[in-house]
Design a protein around this motif. Structure first.
Motif, PDB file in Angstrom:
ATOM      1  N   ASN A 223       0.850  -1.182   0.000  1.00  0.00           N
ATOM      2  CA  ASN A 223       0.000   0.000   0.000  1.00  0.00           C
ATOM      3  C   ASN A 223       0.892   1.241   0.000  1.00  0.00           C
ATOM      4  O   ASN A 223       1.738   1.410   0.888  1.00  0.00           O
ATOM      5  CB  ASN A 223      -0.901   0.005   1.245  1.00  0.00           C
ATOM      6  CG  ASN A 223      -1.794   1.238   1.288  1.00  0.00           C
ATOM      7  OD1 ASN A 223      -2.459   1.567   0.303  1.00  0.00           O
ATOM      8  ND2 ASN A 223      -1.793   1.942   2.411  1.00  0.00           N
ATOM      9  N   ASN A 297      -5.747  15.575   2.221  1.00  0.00           N
ATOM     10  CA  ASN A 297      -4.434  15.162   2.736  1.00  0.00           C
ATOM     11  C   ASN A 297      -3.315  15.982   2.087  1.00  0.00           C
ATOM     12  O   ASN A 297      -2.283  16.238   2.704  1.00  0.00           O
ATOM     13  CB  ASN A 297      -4.150  13.691   2.428  1.00  0.00           C
ATOM     14  CG  ASN A 297      -5.051  12.737   3.204  1.00  0.00           C
ATOM     15  OD1 ASN A 297      -5.955  13.176   3.897  1.00  0.00           O
ATOM     16  ND2 ASN A 297      -4.812  11.441   3.069  1.00  0.00           N
ATOM     17  N   TRP A 385     -12.414   4.963  -1.323  1.00  0.00           N
ATOM     18  CA  TRP A 385     -11.852   4.651   0.001  1.00  0.00           C
ATOM     19  C   TRP A 385     -12.785   5.228   1.038  1.00  0.00           C
ATOM     20  O   TRP A 385     -12.865   6.454   1.140  1.00  0.00           O
ATOM     21  CB  TRP A 385     -10.463   5.267   0.142  1.00  0.00           C
ATOM     22  CG  TRP A 385      -9.811   4.946   1.458  1.00  0.00           C
ATOM     23  CD1 TRP A 385     -10.048   5.561   2.668  1.00  0.00           C
ATOM     24  CD2 TRP A 385      -8.825   3.936   1.729  1.00  0.00           C
ATOM     25  NE1 TRP A 385      -9.288   5.004   3.655  1.00  0.00           N
ATOM     26  CE2 TRP A 385      -8.517   3.999   3.103  1.00  0.00           C
ATOM     27  CE3 TRP A 385      -8.182   2.980   0.942  1.00  0.00           C
ATOM     28  CZ2 TRP A 385      -7.591   3.158   3.721  1.00  0.00           C
ATOM     29  CZ3 TRP A 385      -7.255   2.141   1.558  1.00  0.00           C
ATOM     30  CH2 TRP A 385      -6.969   2.240   2.924  1.00  0.00           C
ATOM     31  N   PRO A 410      -8.530   3.064   8.661  1.00  0.00           N
ATOM     32  CA  PRO A 410      -7.623   2.223   9.454  1.00  0.00           C
ATOM     33  C   PRO A 410      -7.342   2.852  10.824  1.00  0.00           C
ATOM     34  O   PRO A 410      -7.690   4.021  11.053  1.00  0.00           O
ATOM     35  CB  PRO A 410      -6.349   2.175   8.603  1.00  0.00           C
ATOM     36  CG  PRO A 410      -6.690   2.783   7.291  1.00  0.00           C
ATOM     37  CD  PRO A 410      -7.853   3.685   7.518  1.00  0.00           C
ATOM     38  N   GLU A 413      -6.247   6.569  11.791  1.00  0.00           N
ATOM     39  CA  GLU A 413      -7.102   7.733  11.539  1.00  0.00           C
ATOM     40  C   GLU A 413      -8.406   7.587  12.306  1.00  0.00           C
ATOM     41  O   GLU A 413      -8.828   6.469  12.628  1.00  0.00           O
ATOM     42  CB  GLU A 413      -7.382   7.857  10.030  1.00  0.00           C
ATOM     43  CG  GLU A 413      -6.181   8.391   9.288  1.00  0.00           C
ATOM     44  CD  GLU A 413      -6.275   8.316   7.773  1.00  0.00           C
ATOM     45  OE1 GLU A 413      -5.506   9.031   7.113  1.00  0.00           O
ATOM     46  OE2 GLU A 413      -7.080   7.526   7.267  1.00  0.00           O
TER      47      GLU A 413
HETATM   48  O1  IFL Z   1      -6.029   5.808   5.498  1.00  0.00           O
HETATM   49  C1  IFL Z   1      -5.155   6.213   4.498  1.00  0.00           C
HETATM   50  C2  IFL Z   1      -4.471   4.997   3.935  1.00  0.00           C
HETATM   51  O2  IFL Z   1      -3.313   4.726   4.635  1.00  0.00           O
HETATM   52  C3  IFL Z   1      -4.071   5.096   2.521  1.00  0.00           C
HETATM   53  N1  IFL Z   1      -4.220   6.272   1.863  1.00  0.00           N
HETATM   54  C4  IFL Z   1      -4.911   7.404   2.386  1.00  0.00           C
HETATM   55  C5  IFL Z   1      -5.904   6.978   3.425  1.00  0.00           C
HETATM   56  C6  IFL Z   1      -6.659   8.185   3.976  1.00  0.00           C
HETATM   57  O3  IFL Z   1      -5.816   9.111   4.589  1.00  0.00           O
HETATM   58  O4  IFL Z   1      -3.600   4.157   1.948  1.00  0.00           O
END
Ligand code: IFL
Length: 442
Positions: A223, A297, A385, A410, A413
């Motif tokens: 990831n 972000n 997501w 996850p 957060e």
């Molecule tokens: O939760 C994060 C995750 O780790 C990811 N990308 C961004 C998500 C949201 O901030 O893979």
């Protein structure tokens, strides 16, 4: 002599006669796997578009042990299927970590120590997805800490606990640390052992070999792998490109049927270096491109000043989308927008709060994905997501604690930040409308 020639001629004509009807009836092999043809995914000779969601915890729910919840998994899969979701992006392996912001339990508890209950959870998930004709992208590591990931491999080796960046607030140091994984031979040897264990696994639920199960669309290296922090050097970038190439090659050597992708965020995960993204994805062993889109972000949008920052956030987002799709066209490979998200209104986490801006964002993103896919460009679909489904948090501070429901957000957060709940009716409608259009594409 004449007799022999006559027999010979007769044999030839017989052969001809027998060849024709048998070749006409020889069944043509149609692969059940998703393959790549130019900038398209193809399955059973038809274009395959990803109408997907992220559900990192899906294999956790499949476990028959204490962390599992198979009834919930069935409920979530049925709901997703009803919305037209045909693909999930799922975490295949996690590494046990003491960090507060990492999930517990984990698939690997140290070198060579696996949690069979969680692996059976993955078996169960694959078997249930197959019943629903859904496909899955499985990622095999994590650049971030929330599932253990690269820094945890290093910590197992040197015995030094990982500094939780959620506590130190120092993500730059964490990122540099994480990237040290690429050059650590022992850590990579173990990572490859784990990959092999997964790829060669026999599903205990339906008896299928993972390496010949068409439910698996692709293996993904990690990831959001990045070359390092904001100060990564040219050498770090070169190491990163090499690691992607070599690991993807290794997976293809183990498994010749499935696709392999990087899990990259796109240029944002490559220090905004377009050439680096291109180099990393030009590899012969990377079958398709991936990218993610996170306007808040990346400070393109501010959820607390939504109206004021919306226009700029959208402009940059559309530019980002278009650049990556154009690049896929140039590289002649498909690309998947495999993560994107926006906050609930005013940055709330509560399930009852509204999602006007998120819905608007989803509409814009889906609109562009559909338009460019319809025009025949390299975009092969998207995974939002993430799917929170029926999960709910019970804590006033919205932080995850061991034993809580797993949700798309996850543990690093706040729970409810980006995930879509099954009660977010307006968002579900937007997803369903997109899915109907994508499934109608030829
Ligand atoms: O939760 C994060 C995750 O780790 C990811 N990308 C961004 C998500 C949201 O901030 O893979």
């Amino acid at each position: 002599m004449k007799k022999i020639i006559a027999l010979f001629v007769c044999a030839i004509s017989l052969t001809i006669i027998t060849i024709e009807p048998s070749s006409a009836t020889t069944p043509i092999y149609i692969s059940p796997f998703i393959t790549v043809k130019g900038t398209r995914f193809v399955r059973e000779e038809k274009p395959y578009y990803i109408v997907g969601a992220n559900m990192w915890y899906a294999a956790y729910l499949g476990s028959a042990g204490k962390t599992g919840n198979r009834d919930r998994l069935i409920y979530e899969l049925d709901n997703l299927k009803a919305m037209g979701i045909n693909n999930l992006r799922v975490l295949a392996v996690s590494e046990k970590s003491d960090m507060n912001s990492a999930v517990w339990p984990a698939t690997t508890n140290g070198f060579g120590h696996y949690d069979e209950e969680l692996l059976v959870g993955l078996d169960y998930l694959l078997a249930e997805m197959a019943k629903r004709d859904m496909t899955v992208v499985l990622y095999l590591n994590n650049y971030w800490q929330w599932s253990g990931g690269m820094t945890q491999y290093l910590s197992w080796l040197d015995g030094v606990p990982v500094q939780d960046p959620n506590i130190t607030g120092d993500y730059q140091t964490f990122m540099a640390q994480s990237a040290k994984f690429y050059v650590n031979e022992t850590a990579n040897k173990e990572y490859r052992n784990t990959i092999q264990k997964i790829v060669d696994r026999i599903n205990t639920v339906n008896g299928k070999l993972y390496n010949s199960d068409p439910t698996i669309m692709a293996w993904q290296l990690a990831n959001e792998p990045r070359p390092g922090n904001n100060h990564a050097s040219d050498e770090d970038k070169q190491v990163f490109v090499q690691w992607i190439n070599d690991t993807a090659k290794y997976i293809h050597q183990l498994d010749r049927q499935h696709l392999v992708s990087s899990g990259s965020e796109g240029t944002r995960g490559c220090l905004d270096d377009e050439q680096l993204f291109i180099k990393a994805h030009q590899s012969l062993y990377i079958d398709y491109l991936t990218f993610h889109l996170w306007p808040r972000n990346w400070s393109w949008y501010n959820q607390k000043q939504a109206e004021k920052t919306w226009g700029n956030g959208l402009k940059l987002s559309l530019q980002y989308l278009n650049w990556h799709i154009d690049t896929a066209n140039k590289l002649n490979k498909p690309i998947v927008l495999e993560e994107f998200g926006l906050d609930r209104d005013n940055g709330a986490y509560d399930v009852k709060s509204t999602t006007h801006y998120r819905d608007r964002f989803y509409r814009e993103v889906f609109g562009l994905v559909y338009k460019r896919a319809k025009a025949g460009d390299g975009i092969a679909g998207s995974n939002f997501w993430a799917w929170n489904g029926s999960a709910r948090t019970i804590h006033a501070d919205y932080w995850w604690r061991t034993g809580d429901d797993f949700m798309g957000d996850p543990p690093q957060e706040q729970q409810g930040m980006y995930g879509v709940f099954d009660s977010d009716i307006s968002t579900l409608r937007v997803i369903k409308a997109f899915s109907d259009k994508m499934h109608a594409l030829k």
